[in-house]
Design a protein around this motif. Sequence first.
Motif, PDB file in Angstrom:
ATOM      1  N   LEU A 139       5.274  -2.856   8.067  1.00 36.14           N
ATOM      2  CA  LEU A 139       5.917  -1.616   8.040  1.00 36.14           C
ATOM      3  C   LEU A 139       6.023  -1.092   6.499  1.00 36.14           C
ATOM      4  O   LEU A 139       6.267  -2.052   5.928  1.00 36.14           O
ATOM      5  N   PRO A 140       6.087   0.047   6.334  1.00 35.55           N
ATOM      6  CA  PRO A 140       6.601   0.605   5.115  1.00 35.55           C
ATOM      7  C   PRO A 140       8.077   0.489   4.858  1.00 35.55           C
ATOM      8  O   PRO A 140       8.946   0.055   5.738  1.00 35.55           O
ATOM      9  N   SER A 141       8.488   0.603   3.491  1.00 38.94           N
ATOM     10  CA  SER A 141       9.843   0.200   3.334  1.00 38.94           C
ATOM     11  C   SER A 141      10.747   1.562   3.594  1.00 38.94           C
ATOM     12  O   SER A 141      11.950   1.447   3.392  1.00 38.94           O
ATOM     13  N   SER A 142      10.506   2.636   4.207  1.00 38.71           N
ATOM     14  CA  SER A 142      11.063   3.896   4.403  1.00 38.71           C
ATOM     15  C   SER A 142      12.127   3.568   5.450  1.00 38.71           C
ATOM     16  O   SER A 142      12.021   2.629   6.413  1.00 38.71           O
ATOM     17  N   VAL A 155       0.802  -1.267  -0.136  1.00 40.34           N
ATOM     18  CA  VAL A 155       0.073  -0.250   0.228  1.00 40.34           C
ATOM     19  C   VAL A 155       0.892   1.214  -0.058  1.00 40.34           C
ATOM     20  O   VAL A 155       0.521   2.127  -0.542  1.00 40.34           O
ATOM     21  N   TYR A 156       1.918   1.053   0.773  1.00 44.58           N
ATOM     22  CA  TYR A 156       2.900   2.360   0.891  1.00 44.58           C
ATOM     23  C   TYR A 156       3.412   2.695  -0.520  1.00 44.58           C
ATOM     24  O   TYR A 156       3.558   3.851  -0.770  1.00 44.58           O
ATOM     25  N   GLU A 157       4.061   1.700  -1.099  1.00 48.57           N
ATOM     26  CA  GLU A 157       4.402   1.866  -2.496  1.00 48.57           C
ATOM     27  C   GLU A 157       3.653   2.394  -3.773  1.00 48.57           C
ATOM     28  O   GLU A 157       4.087   3.377  -4.329  1.00 48.57           O
ATOM     29  N   LYS A 158       2.512   2.009  -3.301  1.00 52.23           N
ATOM     30  CA  LYS A 158       1.352   2.494  -4.315  1.00 52.23           C
ATOM     31  C   LYS A 158       1.260   3.876  -4.200  1.00 52.23           C
ATOM     32  O   LYS A 158       0.854   4.848  -4.898  1.00 52.23           O
ATOM     33  N   ALA A 159       1.120   4.213  -2.958  1.00 49.47           N
ATOM     34  CA  ALA A 159       0.930   5.598  -2.501  1.00 49.47           C
ATOM     35  C   ALA A 159       1.838   6.840  -2.891  1.00 49.47           C
ATOM     36  O   ALA A 159       1.781   7.700  -3.243  1.00 49.47           O
ATOM     37  N   ILE A 160       3.209   6.032  -2.541  1.00 46.51           N
ATOM     38  CA  ILE A 160       4.334   7.136  -2.777  1.00 46.51           C
ATOM     39  C   ILE A 160       4.370   7.072  -4.357  1.00 46.51           C
ATOM     40  O   ILE A 160       4.603   8.393  -4.744  1.00 46.51           O
ATOM     41  N   VAL A 217       4.211   8.966 -10.593  1.00 47.59           N
ATOM     42  CA  VAL A 217       4.984   8.217 -11.649  1.00 47.59           C
ATOM     43  C   VAL A 217       4.268   6.595 -11.580  1.00 47.59           C
ATOM     44  O   VAL A 217       3.469   6.337 -10.835  1.00 47.59           O
ATOM     45  N   PRO A 218       4.762   6.043 -12.937  1.00 47.01           N
ATOM     46  CA  PRO A 218       4.109   4.641 -13.121  1.00 47.01           C
ATOM     47  C   PRO A 218       4.275   3.766 -11.968  1.00 47.01           C
ATOM     48  O   PRO A 218       5.322   3.775 -11.471  1.00 47.01           O
ATOM     49  N   PHE A 219       3.123   3.125 -11.745  1.00 47.45           N
ATOM     50  CA  PHE A 219       3.369   1.757 -10.603  1.00 47.45           C
ATOM     51  C   PHE A 219       2.736   0.518 -11.301  1.00 47.45           C
ATOM     52  O   PHE A 219       1.832   0.639 -11.857  1.00 47.45           O
ATOM     53  N   LYS A 220       3.872  -0.427 -11.016  1.00 48.05           N
ATOM     54  CA  LYS A 220       3.383  -1.675 -11.273  1.00 48.05           C
ATOM     55  C   LYS A 220       2.853  -2.527 -10.161  1.00 48.05           C
ATOM     56  O   LYS A 220       3.253  -2.542  -9.248  1.00 48.05           O
ATOM     57  N   SER A 221       1.539  -3.090 -10.390  1.00 48.78           N
ATOM     58  CA  SER A 221       0.812  -3.587  -9.411  1.00 48.78           C
ATOM     59  C   SER A 221       1.717  -5.045  -8.703  1.00 48.78           C
ATOM     60  O   SER A 221       2.601  -5.698  -9.589  1.00 48.78           O
ATOM     61  N   ARG A 222       1.847  -5.011  -7.614  1.00 49.51           N
ATOM     62  CA  ARG A 222       2.808  -6.106  -7.006  1.00 49.51           C
ATOM     63  C   ARG A 222       1.963  -7.723  -7.286  1.00 49.51           C
ATOM     64  O   ARG A 222       0.649  -7.717  -6.832  1.00 49.51           O
ATOM     65  N   SER A 223       2.622  -8.614  -7.782  1.00 50.56           N
ATOM     66  CA  SER A 223       2.264  -9.712  -7.890  1.00 50.56           C
ATOM     67  C   SER A 223       2.167 -10.707  -6.633  1.00 50.56           C
ATOM     68  O   SER A 223       3.228 -10.679  -5.875  1.00 50.56           O
ATOM     69  N   TYR A 224       1.065 -11.076  -5.965  1.00 53.41           N
ATOM     70  CA  TYR A 224       1.030 -11.654  -4.668  1.00 53.41           C
ATOM     71  C   TYR A 224      -0.061 -12.961  -4.530  1.00 53.41           C
ATOM     72  O   TYR A 224      -1.325 -12.451  -5.145  1.00 53.41           O
ATOM     73  N   GLU A 225       0.391 -13.896  -4.264  1.00 52.54           N
ATOM     74  CA  GLU A 225      -0.698 -15.036  -4.015  1.00 52.54           C
ATOM     75  C   GLU A 225      -0.549 -15.785  -2.675  1.00 52.54           C
ATOM     76  O   GLU A 225       0.692 -16.381  -2.857  1.00 52.54           O
ATOM     77  N   TRP A 226      -1.234 -15.796  -1.659  1.00 55.70           N
ATOM     78  CA  TRP A 226      -0.856 -16.650  -0.704  1.00 55.70           C
ATOM     79  C   TRP A 226      -1.087 -18.134  -0.904  1.00 55.70           C
ATOM     80  O   TRP A 226      -1.575 -18.690  -1.608  1.00 55.70           O
TER      81      TRP A 226
END
Length: 230
Positions: free
Chosen positions: A125-128, A43-48, A54-63
């Motif tokens: 946590l965010p990646s900051s 969520v943080y990366e998308k918000a940033i 800037v262009p944002f590539k959706s994260r691939s994620y599958e539990w």
Amino acid sequence: MKKKLMTWIKKVIARLVIAVVAVTFVQVVAFKFFNPPFTVNMVYEKAIAAHKKVPFKSRSYEWKDIAQISVYLQQAVLASEDQRFMRHHGFDFREIRLALEDIITRKGFRGASTITMQTARSLFLPSSRTFTRKIAEAWYTVMIELVWDKKRIMEMYLNTVDWGRANVGAQAAARAYFSCDANALTAQQAALLAAILPSPHKWCAVTPSPHVLQRQTRILGQMQNMPIIQ
């Protein structure tokens, strides 16, 4: 008047601390039983990206449950990231001491984050890179070790770790790099995925550099001594 103000400030701070403790504890307890649909960092990366326009590539994620993930990958990340995972309680003080010694003697910087610490960072946590985030990471690490067992920590780690190229978790990484499911990863593939974890946005599992291949070889040699958590 000054005394009343100080008393009021102390009460506000105490209530804030209690609220933070309560909220974070509820989060950790909830994820003991429920699988996260996304991570805070996603969520943080998308918000940033939206903020910077800037262009944002959706994260691939599958539990995937831990039984659906190759045991080789479990052993590979243990060999690479945290060989004393089953023996510590969130913090590997031996690695922390060695890291501090390297800094003091100017031998360079080495990571001392355990799998539990990385799970706290990836999920909550965010990646900051801030001091506040490190404090929060330590707090979540303590609670995770108190509430979850080692199997749940490993399961959460394998599903939420950033494997680069917009892939979050073992299933997304297996599909992106090797066109297979997480349960079909071979020992060599698992070691290669673990080899790029320290720098997944610079190192690549598809076209590995000599350094990455060297790391893969070392991990393969150590995997057989790592436990399988089931």
